[in-house]
Design a protein around this motif. Structure first.
Motif, PDB file in Angstrom:
ATOM      1  N   LEU C 111       0.864  -1.173   0.000  1.00  0.00           N
ATOM      2  CA  LEU C 111       0.000   0.000   0.000  1.00  0.00           C
ATOM      3  C   LEU C 111       0.900   1.222   0.000  1.00  0.00           C
ATOM      4  CD1 LEU C 111      -2.575  -0.730   2.805  1.00  0.00           C
ATOM      5  CD2 LEU C 111      -3.015  -0.571   0.358  1.00  0.00           C
ATOM      6  N   LYS C 112       0.429   2.274  -0.611  1.00  0.00           N
ATOM      7  CA  LYS C 112       1.156   3.533  -0.495  1.00  0.00           C
ATOM      8  C   LYS C 112       0.559   4.291   0.677  1.00  0.00           C
ATOM      9  CE  LYS C 112       2.703   4.029  -5.199  1.00  0.00           C
ATOM     10  NZ  LYS C 112       2.242   4.340  -6.537  1.00  0.00           N
ATOM     11  N   VAL C 113       1.345   4.505   1.675  1.00  0.00           N
ATOM     12  CA  VAL C 113       0.876   5.210   2.860  1.00  0.00           C
ATOM     13  C   VAL C 113       1.894   6.294   3.167  1.00  0.00           C
ATOM     14  CG1 VAL C 113       0.152   4.955   5.241  1.00  0.00           C
ATOM     15  CG2 VAL C 113       0.015   2.997   3.696  1.00  0.00           C
ATOM     16  N   THR C 114       1.445   7.515   3.364  1.00  0.00           N
ATOM     17  CA  THR C 114       2.418   8.562   3.652  1.00  0.00           C
ATOM     18  C   THR C 114       2.962   8.350   5.063  1.00  0.00           C
ATOM     19  OG1 THR C 114       0.898  10.131   4.639  1.00  0.00           O
ATOM     20  CG2 THR C 114       1.098  10.167   2.220  1.00  0.00           C
ATOM     21  N   PRO C 115       4.182   8.823   5.298  1.00  0.00           N
ATOM     22  CA  PRO C 115       4.755   8.638   6.637  1.00  0.00           C
ATOM     23  C   PRO C 115       3.864   9.222   7.728  1.00  0.00           C
ATOM     24  CG  PRO C 115       6.438   9.374   5.094  1.00  0.00           C
ATOM     25  CD  PRO C 115       5.129   9.442   4.362  1.00  0.00           C
ATOM     26  N   ALA C 116       3.303  10.389   7.473  1.00  0.00           N
ATOM     27  CA  ALA C 116       2.459  11.015   8.494  1.00  0.00           C
ATOM     28  C   ALA C 116       1.225  10.164   8.752  1.00  0.00           C
ATOM     29  CB  ALA C 116       2.062  12.423   8.043  1.00  0.00           C
ATOM     30  N   ALA C 117       0.666   9.596   7.692  1.00  0.00           N
ATOM     31  CA  ALA C 117      -0.537   8.774   7.846  1.00  0.00           C
ATOM     32  C   ALA C 117      -0.219   7.508   8.628  1.00  0.00           C
ATOM     33  CB  ALA C 117      -1.098   8.426   6.474  1.00  0.00           C
ATOM     34  N   ARG C 118       0.935   6.935   8.339  1.00  0.00           N
ATOM     35  CA  ARG C 118       1.298   5.696   9.017  1.00  0.00           C
ATOM     36  C   ARG C 118       1.467   5.935  10.525  1.00  0.00           C
ATOM     37  NH1 ARG C 118       2.721   0.916   6.829  1.00  0.00           N
ATOM     38  NH2 ARG C 118       2.988   1.580   4.691  1.00  0.00           N
ATOM     39  N   ARG C 119       2.099   7.050  10.841  1.00  0.00           N
ATOM     40  CA  ARG C 119       2.308   7.324  12.258  1.00  0.00           C
ATOM     41  C   ARG C 119       0.975   7.599  12.962  1.00  0.00           C
ATOM     42  NH1 ARG C 119       6.065  12.236  13.829  1.00  0.00           N
ATOM     43  NH2 ARG C 119       4.287  13.283  12.917  1.00  0.00           N
ATOM     44  N   ARG C 120       0.101   8.352  12.298  1.00  0.00           N
ATOM     45  CA  ARG C 120      -1.192   8.644  12.919  1.00  0.00           C
ATOM     46  C   ARG C 120      -2.022   7.376  13.080  1.00  0.00           C
ATOM     47  NH1 ARG C 120      -3.793  13.508  13.030  1.00  0.00           N
ATOM     48  NH2 ARG C 120      -1.650  14.228  13.127  1.00  0.00           N
ATOM     49  N   ALA C 121      -1.911   6.497  12.094  1.00  0.00           N
ATOM     50  CA  ALA C 121      -2.679   5.251  12.169  1.00  0.00           C
ATOM     51  C   ALA C 121      -2.266   4.450  13.393  1.00  0.00           C
ATOM     52  CB  ALA C 121      -2.477   4.431  10.895  1.00  0.00           C
ATOM     53  N   ALA C 122      -0.962   4.452  13.660  1.00  0.00           N
ATOM     54  CA  ALA C 122      -0.485   3.727  14.836  1.00  0.00           C
ATOM     55  C   ALA C 122      -1.044   4.360  16.107  1.00  0.00           C
ATOM     56  CB  ALA C 122       1.039   3.714  14.857  1.00  0.00           C
ATOM     57  N   ALA C 123      -1.068   5.698  16.123  1.00  0.00           N
ATOM     58  CA  ALA C 123      -1.547   6.391  17.316  1.00  0.00           C
ATOM     59  C   ALA C 123      -3.047   6.178  17.525  1.00  0.00           C
ATOM     60  CB  ALA C 123      -1.236   7.881  17.205  1.00  0.00           C
ATOM     61  N   LEU C 124      -3.786   6.159  16.436  1.00  0.00           N
ATOM     62  CA  LEU C 124      -5.246   6.021  16.541  1.00  0.00           C
ATOM     63  C   LEU C 124      -5.682   4.555  16.543  1.00  0.00           C
ATOM     64  CD1 LEU C 124      -6.490   8.774  14.047  1.00  0.00           C
ATOM     65  CD2 LEU C 124      -6.359   8.914  16.529  1.00  0.00           C
ATOM     66  N   ASN C 125      -4.683   3.674  16.391  1.00  0.00           N
ATOM     67  CA  ASN C 125      -5.008   2.252  16.313  1.00  0.00           C
ATOM     68  C   ASN C 125      -5.925   1.951  15.127  1.00  0.00           C
ATOM     69  OD1 ASN C 125      -4.468  -0.265  17.207  1.00  0.00           O
ATOM     70  ND2 ASN C 125      -6.149  -0.334  18.682  1.00  0.00           N
ATOM     71  N   VAL C 126      -5.651   2.633  14.034  1.00  0.00           N
ATOM     72  CA  VAL C 126      -6.421   2.383  12.818  1.00  0.00           C
ATOM     73  C   VAL C 126      -5.656   1.373  11.965  1.00  0.00           C
ATOM     74  CG1 VAL C 126      -7.136   3.420  10.619  1.00  0.00           C
ATOM     75  CG2 VAL C 126      -7.536   4.631  12.771  1.00  0.00           C
ATOM     76  N   ASP C 127      -6.346   0.356  11.505  1.00  0.00           N
ATOM     77  CA  ASP C 127      -5.719  -0.637  10.641  1.00  0.00           C
ATOM     78  C   ASP C 127      -5.707  -0.096   9.212  1.00  0.00           C
ATOM     79  OD1 ASP C 127      -4.882  -2.717   9.125  1.00  0.00           O
ATOM     80  OD2 ASP C 127      -6.404  -4.135   9.808  1.00  0.00           O
ATOM     81  N   ILE C 128      -4.506   0.245   8.759  1.00  0.00           N
ATOM     82  CA  ILE C 128      -4.387   0.870   7.446  1.00  0.00           C
ATOM     83  C   ILE C 128      -4.953  -0.025   6.352  1.00  0.00           C
ATOM     84  CG2 ILE C 128      -2.667   1.548   5.724  1.00  0.00           C
ATOM     85  CD1 ILE C 128      -1.067   2.732   8.030  1.00  0.00           C
ATOM     86  N   ALA C 129      -4.842  -1.331   6.558  1.00  0.00           N
ATOM     87  CA  ALA C 129      -5.310  -2.254   5.519  1.00  0.00           C
ATOM     88  C   ALA C 129      -6.811  -2.137   5.286  1.00  0.00           C
ATOM     89  CB  ALA C 129      -4.953  -3.679   5.907  1.00  0.00           C
ATOM     90  N   THR C 130      -7.521  -1.556   6.263  1.00  0.00           N
ATOM     91  CA  THR C 130      -8.965  -1.455   6.088  1.00  0.00           C
ATOM     92  C   THR C 130      -9.358  -0.212   5.296  1.00  0.00           C
ATOM     93  OG1 THR C 130      -9.244  -0.209   8.121  1.00  0.00           O
ATOM     94  CG2 THR C 130      -9.364  -2.612   8.287  1.00  0.00           C
ATOM     95  N   ILE C 131      -8.381   0.639   5.010  1.00  0.00           N
ATOM     96  CA  ILE C 131      -8.692   1.841   4.230  1.00  0.00           C
ATOM     97  C   ILE C 131      -8.547   1.470   2.762  1.00  0.00           C
ATOM     98  CG2 ILE C 131      -8.068   4.229   3.754  1.00  0.00           C
ATOM     99  CD1 ILE C 131      -6.887   4.303   6.596  1.00  0.00           C
ATOM    100  N   VAL C 132      -9.654   1.463   2.069  1.00  0.00           N
ATOM    101  CA  VAL C 132      -9.634   0.905   0.724  1.00  0.00           C
ATOM    102  C   VAL C 132      -9.020   1.871  -0.274  1.00  0.00           C
ATOM    103  CG1 VAL C 132     -11.004   0.004  -1.155  1.00  0.00           C
ATOM    104  CG2 VAL C 132     -11.594  -0.560   1.192  1.00  0.00           C
ATOM    105  N   THR C 133      -9.447   3.113  -0.234  1.00  0.00           N
ATOM    106  CA  THR C 133      -8.916   4.043  -1.223  1.00  0.00           C
ATOM    107  C   THR C 133      -8.232   5.212  -0.530  1.00  0.00           C
ATOM    108  OG1 THR C 133     -11.083   5.050  -1.267  1.00  0.00           O
ATOM    109  CG2 THR C 133     -10.539   3.552  -3.060  1.00  0.00           C
ATOM    110  N   GLY C 134      -7.050   5.506  -1.009  1.00  0.00           N
ATOM    111  CA  GLY C 134      -6.339   6.656  -0.491  1.00  0.00           C
ATOM    112  C   GLY C 134      -6.678   7.874  -1.342  1.00  0.00           C
ATOM    113  N   SER C 135      -6.703   9.038  -0.728  1.00  0.00           N
ATOM    114  CA  SER C 135      -7.038  10.242  -1.489  1.00  0.00           C
ATOM    115  C   SER C 135      -5.793  11.035  -1.834  1.00  0.00           C
ATOM    116  CB  SER C 135      -8.015  11.110  -0.690  1.00  0.00           C
ATOM    117  OG  SER C 135      -7.380  11.588   0.472  1.00  0.00           O
ATOM    118  N   GLY C 136      -4.627  10.501  -1.507  1.00  0.00           N
ATOM    119  CA  GLY C 136      -3.399  11.251  -1.722  1.00  0.00           C
ATOM    120  C   GLY C 136      -2.801  11.021  -3.096  1.00  0.00           C
ATOM    121  N   VAL C 137      -1.585  11.515  -3.232  1.00  0.00           N
ATOM    122  CA  VAL C 137      -0.876  11.402  -4.498  1.00  0.00           C
ATOM    123  C   VAL C 137      -0.713   9.924  -4.851  1.00  0.00           C
ATOM    124  CG1 VAL C 137       1.317  11.879  -5.634  1.00  0.00           C
ATOM    125  CG2 VAL C 137       0.306  13.575  -4.104  1.00  0.00           C
ATOM    126  N   GLU C 138      -0.976   9.584  -6.092  1.00  0.00           N
ATOM    127  CA  GLU C 138      -0.902   8.208  -6.581  1.00  0.00           C
ATOM    128  C   GLU C 138      -1.747   7.263  -5.739  1.00  0.00           C
ATOM    129  OE1 GLU C 138       3.179   6.926  -7.290  1.00  0.00           O
ATOM    130  OE2 GLU C 138       3.690   9.025  -7.631  1.00  0.00           O
TER     131      GLU C 138
END
Lengths: 82, 335, 383
Positions: C111-138
Motif C-alpha cells: 500500500l502507499k501510505v504517507t509517513p504522516a498517515a502511518r504514524r497517525r494510524a499507529a496512534a489512533l489504532n487504525v488498521d491501514i489495511a482497512t482503508i480501501v482508497t487513499g485520497s493522496g498522491v498516486e
C-alpha cells in the motif's frame, strides 16, 4: 395439512437456510430461488429439510415443482396426501 | 523566522535604488569600504546600481577594473586580508566562474588555513537568473553551486527591504559573503518602511502563512510563489510561502517547522534540478521531518538545458506561477 | 495471530475456548479471532498444556503476535514436506525457548501510505489495511484518510459473525492485488455434460435427498483430479517464484447473501469420494454463511474453483486469489445445439474456464488441464 400450514412450513425452512430473507415479502408466483437468493446448495438443503419434516419423497426430477410457493404448495399437498 | 512588517510611513523605491542606497550607506559609514568591478564607475554598473556613486565618492572608492574577474576578485581578497571592506561587483554569476579560484581556493580557505589570523570580510555582489532574453551565457542561476561551499554566506535578497539592508550585515561578517541579486528584481518597486533599519542575514521569512502546502523559494522566484499562493487561495488551498533569504547556512529550522505544519512541500528553485539547492532542501526535509510528510516532495526548477534566447522558450524553461500552482494543487488535491 | 489471508495485518481476539491448565492437542480449536472474513476459529498445531494466555479477549493484535504459550509443546506431526507454502505462522509459542520475535507476515502488494498517515494510524489504532482508497498522491493513503477512518464509530464489541463491509474491503484488497500483480491468461472449454447429467440423475434417483449430490460436486472432483496431471497450476507464487503443492486443497468459492465471497479449503479434494465432497461442501457453505470458518480453511487452498450454479451466467472468467496461481470456473449448465457424429443434437453443456498466472505456467499447460477436466467429466462413474 392445509395450504396455509404448508406455506408457513416452506417459509420457516427457507428462513433457516436464508436467515436474512424477508419472508413477509414472499409472493405466491415468485421464484423462491430468485426471491430469497437461494443457490443450488440452498435448494438441495431446502429439499432435505422438507423431506425430514414432511416425510415425503421428492425425486430430483420434481424439484422444478417447488420453484414457486404456489406450485410447491400444490405439489406438497398432494405428496403429503399420498 | 520573522514575519513581514508593514508600516504606513513607507517610501516606494525600486530594488535597484535599494541596492544603491545600501552601497551609499556603507560608503558613508565606513571609510574602509570601497567598490570594485567592471563598468561600475563611469558607466554606472551594468544594471545601473552604482550610477552616480563615482561622482559622489571619487575614483579611489569607486574603482573601474579591467575585464578580469580573477584579478579584481583576487584584489578584493587581498584588500580584505589587509583590513579593507571591499564590495566587489561581478556583472553576473555567469562571469564569476572566472573568479572561482579566488573565491573557492583563497577567500574561503585563508581564514581556516591561517588558523584564524586572517579574516576575509569581503562582499561580492552579482546578478543572477534568467528572464531578460539574454541567452544561455547570461541567464544562469548558479547560487546553489556557491551554497555548496563551506566558508561562504550566500544571501539572496528577494525584497526591496532585503536589498536595502542585507549589505550591512554582510559587511559586518568577518567571512566572505556573496549577495545574489536576481536580474528581474531591479525594476521591482515596493514600499520600504521607515522604521526598518536592519535585517538579519540568518533566517528565512514567512511571507504568507498557510496550512495546506509549503512553497519554499528564494530570490527571483518569490514573487511567482506569492502569485501562485494567491491563485491557490482562490481554489481554497492555503499555501505557506517561505523566502529562504539565506542559502548558506540554510535556515533548516524554518523549513522543518513549515513542512511539519503543512505536511506538503513544493520547492521552487530557478537553478537546475540536479544537484541543486532544492535537492538539498528536499533531503533535509526527508532526513529530519520524514514522519511529518503526507505527500511526496515536489520541485519546480529550471529545465535542464542552457537557458534559451527565444522568449517563449525561456519562459518555458524557468519556474512559472502556473507550474507552481499545478505542483501544489496536485499534492493537496490529486486528481 | 495467524495470517488468515494474503492481506491480513491484524486480528481481534474474541473468544478463548481453552483456559490456562487445559491440555491441548494438535488440531484443537483454541480461540476465535475476528478478521475481515468474519470470525475464524484458530487451531493449534502443538500438543501440550496451555500455560499462559498472552492476548486477552477484545484485544487487536498484528499478525505474528504470540497469543498463548504451551508447556511441553511438541510439534505433534511435522508438516508434510509439500504442505502449501501458506501455512500459518506459529500461533502458540513453546515455553522455555529463546524469546520469540513476532513473526510478521511479509506484506505483498504494498500500500502507499504517507509517513504522516502511518504514524497517525499507529496512534489512533487504525488498521491501514482497512482503508480501501487513499485520497493522496498516486492513490496513497494520507493523514486525512486515516483520520476519517479513525473517526468512524468503533464497532460494537466484537462478535462472531460476518461483517460484510469488512469482507468487501478484504475482497477489494485481494482482487486489486491480483489484477495488479498477476498476469492472467484465460482459456475456455465447452464440455458436453450428457454423460455426467445422466449419471447424476441415476445416482440420485433412489437416494434420500440428503444423500443426493449436485453437479457441482462432479465439477469439483474433476477439477481436482485434473490438477494431478498439471501440478504447476496448483500451489503458490510468492517472492518471485512458484512453489507447487502436491496436496490439492481446493478453495471452494462461496458467495454470501447480501454480498461477499469466501473460498475456504476442501482439503485433498482429489482424494475424497463424491459423497464426502458433497458433505464437505454443505458444511463449508453453512459455516461460511454463519461466519464460522477455521483458520486453516482460509490459509490452505492451493487453487480456487468457482461454480456459478444454476442461476449464474454461462461462463465465468475468474480472478486468481493470490498467492494461488489458478482459478477454475464452471458456468451454468445450458442446453445448446452440439454436433455429434455430424448431426446437431441438443446437449447439456457447461463452459469451463481457467484463469492462470502466466508467471507460473503458459497457455499450453492450461489447455492440457482443461482437456483433462473435459475428459474426466465424460466418465463420471470414475470420479
Amino acid at each position: 395439512m392445509t395450504d396455509a400450514e404448508i406455506r408457513a412450513l416452506i417459509l420457516e425452512l427457507i428462513g433457516e437456510i436464508a436467515p436474512e430473507a424477508d419472508l413477509a415479502s414472499a409472493r405466491d408466483q415468485d421464484d423462491l430461488r430468485e426471491a430469497f437468493d437461494l443457490d443450488s446448495m440452498d435448494f438441495a438443503n431446502f429439499v432435505v429439510a422438507l423431506h425430514d419434516r414432511l416425510g415425503v419423497n421428492i425425486p430430483e426430477v420434481h424439484y422444478n415443482r417447488l420453484f414457486t410457493l404456489e406450485r410447491a404448495i400444490d405439489y406438497l399437498r398432494d405428496a403429503v396426501a399420498q | 523566522m520573522s514575519a513581514p512588517q508593514t508600516n504606513p510611513t513607507a517610501t516606494r523605491i525600486t530594488y535597484r535604488e535599494a541596492c544603491k542606497q545600501a552601497l551609499r550607506e556603507a560608503l558613508l559609514a565606513d571609510s574602509r569600504v570601497f567598490l570594485m568591478g567592471e563598468d561600475i564607475g563611469r558607466y554606472g554598473g551594468c544594471y545601473a546600481v552604482t550610477k552616480g556613486l563615482l561622482k559622489e565618492f571619487g575614483e579611489e572608492r569607486i574603482r573601474d577594473t579591467p575585464l578580469s574577474e580573477s584579478a579584481f576578485v583576487g584584489a578584493g581578497v587581498g584588500a580584505a586580508m589587509a583590513g579593507m571592506r571591499p564590495i566587489v561587483e561581478i556583472m553576473t554569476v555567469n562571469f564569476s566562474l572566472l573568479a572561482l579560484d579566488q573565491i573557492l581556493n583563497n577567500a574561503v580557505t585563508i581564514p581556516h588555513m591561517s588558523g584564524g589570523q586572517f579574516a576575509i570580510p569581503l562582499v561580492i555582489r552579482m546578478a543572477t537568473g534568467g528572464g531578460r532574453r539574454v541567452a544561455a551565457q547570461h541567464s544562469r542561476s548558479l547560487e546553489g553551486w556557491y551554497a555548496h561551499i563551506p566558508g561562504l554566506r550566500i544571501l539572496t535578497p528577494a525584497t526591496v527591504e532585503d536589498a536595502r539592508f542585507m549589505l550591512k550585515g554582510a559587511l559586518a561578517d568577518p567571512n566572505p559573503v556573496i549577495i545574489f541579486e536576481h536580474v528581474m528584481l531591479y525594476n521591482m518597486e515596493s514600499d520600504l518602511s521607515s522604521d526598518v533599519t536592519e535585517v538579519d542575514i540568518a533566517r528565512a521569512m514567512t511571507h504568507r502563512p498557510g496550512r495546506d502546502v509549503s512553497l519554499i523559494t528564494y530570490g527571483g522566484s518569490l514573487s511567482k510563489a506569492l502569485q501562485a499562493a494567491d491563485a491557490l487561495a482562490a481554489d481554497g488551498i492555503e499555501a505557506e510561502v517561505i523566502d529562504l533569504r539565506v542559502l548558506r547556512p540554510l535556515d533548516t529550522k524554518a523549513i522543518l517547522e513549515s513542512v511539519s505544519k503543512t505536511r506538503r512541500c513544493v520547492i521552487i528553485d530557478e537553478g537546475w534540478r540536479s544537484g541543486s539547492i532544492s535537492a538539498e532542501i528536499g533531503m533535509r526535509i526527508v532526513e529530519e521531518a520524514f514522519f511529518e510528510l503526507d505527500a511526496p516532495l515536489r520541485r519546480v526548477c529550471s529545465r535542464e538545458v542552457p537557458i534559451p534566447y527565444a522568449a517563449h522558450l525561456e519562459d518555458a524553461c524557468l519556474p512559472q506561477t502556473a507550474t507552481i500552482v499545478a505542483a501544489a494543487r496536485e499534492l493537496v488535491r490529486p486528481t | 495471530m495467524p495470517a488468515l489471508g494474503a492481506d491480513m495485518e491484524a486480528g481481534t481476539l474474541v473468544e478463548w475456548l481453552v483456559k490456562p491448565g487445559d491440555r491441548v492437542n494438535s488440531g484443537d480449536v483454541i480461540a476465535v479471532v475476528e478478521t475481515q472474513k468474519g470470525a475464524i476459529e484458530v487451531e493449534v498445531f502443538q500438543t501440550g498444556v496451555l500455560s499462559d494466555i498472552l492476548v486477552p479477549v477484545g484485544e487487536r493484535v498484528p499478525v505474528g503476535t504470540v497469543l498463548a504459550q504451551i508447556d511441553g509443546a511438541e510439534r505433534a506431526t511435522p508438516a508434510p514436506a509439500a504442505e502449501p507454502v501458506i501455512t500459518p505462522p506459529p500461533i502458540v509459542a513453546p515455553r522455555k525457548t529463546p524469546p520469540l520475535r513476532a513473526v510478521v507476515a511479509p506484506r505483498v502488494g504494498r500500500l502507499k501510505v504517507t509517513p504522516a498517515a502511518r504514524r497517525r494510524a499507529a496512534a489512533l489504532n487504525v488498521d491501514i489495511a482497512t482503508i480501501v482508497t487513499g485520497s493522496g498522491v498516486e492513490g496513497s493513503i494520507r493523514l486525512a484518510d486515516v483520520e476519517s477512518a479513525g473517526a468512524a464509530p468503533v464497532r460494537a464489541a466484537a462478535k462472531r459473525g460476518l461483517d460484510l463491509s469488512q469482507m468487501r474491503k478484504a475482497i477489494a484488497a485481494a482482487m486489486s492485488r491480483s489484477k495488479r500483480e498477476i498476469p492472467h491468461y484465460y482459456l475456455t472449454e465447452t464440455v458436453d455434460l450428457s454423460a455426467a447429467s445422466t449419471w447424476i440423475e441415476r445416482f440420485n434417483v433412489d437416494k434420500p435427498p440428503v444423500e443426493r449430490i449436485l453437479p457441482a460436486v462432479l465439477f469439483l472432483k474433476a477439477a481436482a483430479l485434473a490438477l494431478r496431471e498439471q501440478l504447476r497450476l496448483n500451489g503458490a507464487y510468492e517472492n518471485d517464484a512458484f512453489v507447487p503443492s502436491s496436496n490439492i486443497h481446493v478453495g471452494w468459492a462461496i458467495s454470501l447473501r447480501g454480498g461477499g465471497l469466501i473460498a475456504p479449503a476442501i482439503r485433498d479434494a482429489d482424494k475424497k469420494s463424491l459423497a464426502e465432497l458433497m458433505g464437505a461442501m454443505r458444511d463449508l457453505v453453512e459455516r461460511a454463511r454463519r461466519g464460522n470458518l477455521r483458520s486453516s480453511e482460509l490459509t490452505s487452498p492451493t487453487v480456487t474453483v468457482t461454480n456459478v450454479g444454476d442461476r449464474g451466467a454461462e461462463s465465468v472468467t475468474g480472478i486468481i486469489y493470490p498467492p494461488q496461481v489458478s482459478i477454475v470456473g464452471f458456468g451454468r449448465v445450458v442446453a445448446r445445439p452440439w454436433v455429434v457424429d455430424g448431426r446437431i443434437e441438443s446437449r447439456p453443456l457447461v463452459t469451463v474456464t481457467l484463469a492462470a498466472d502466466h508467471r507460473a505456467t503458459d497457455g499450453h499447460i492450461g489447455g492440457l488441464y482443461l482437456a483433462a477436466v473435459a475428459r474426466l467429466l465424460q466418465e463420471p462413474e470414475k470420479l
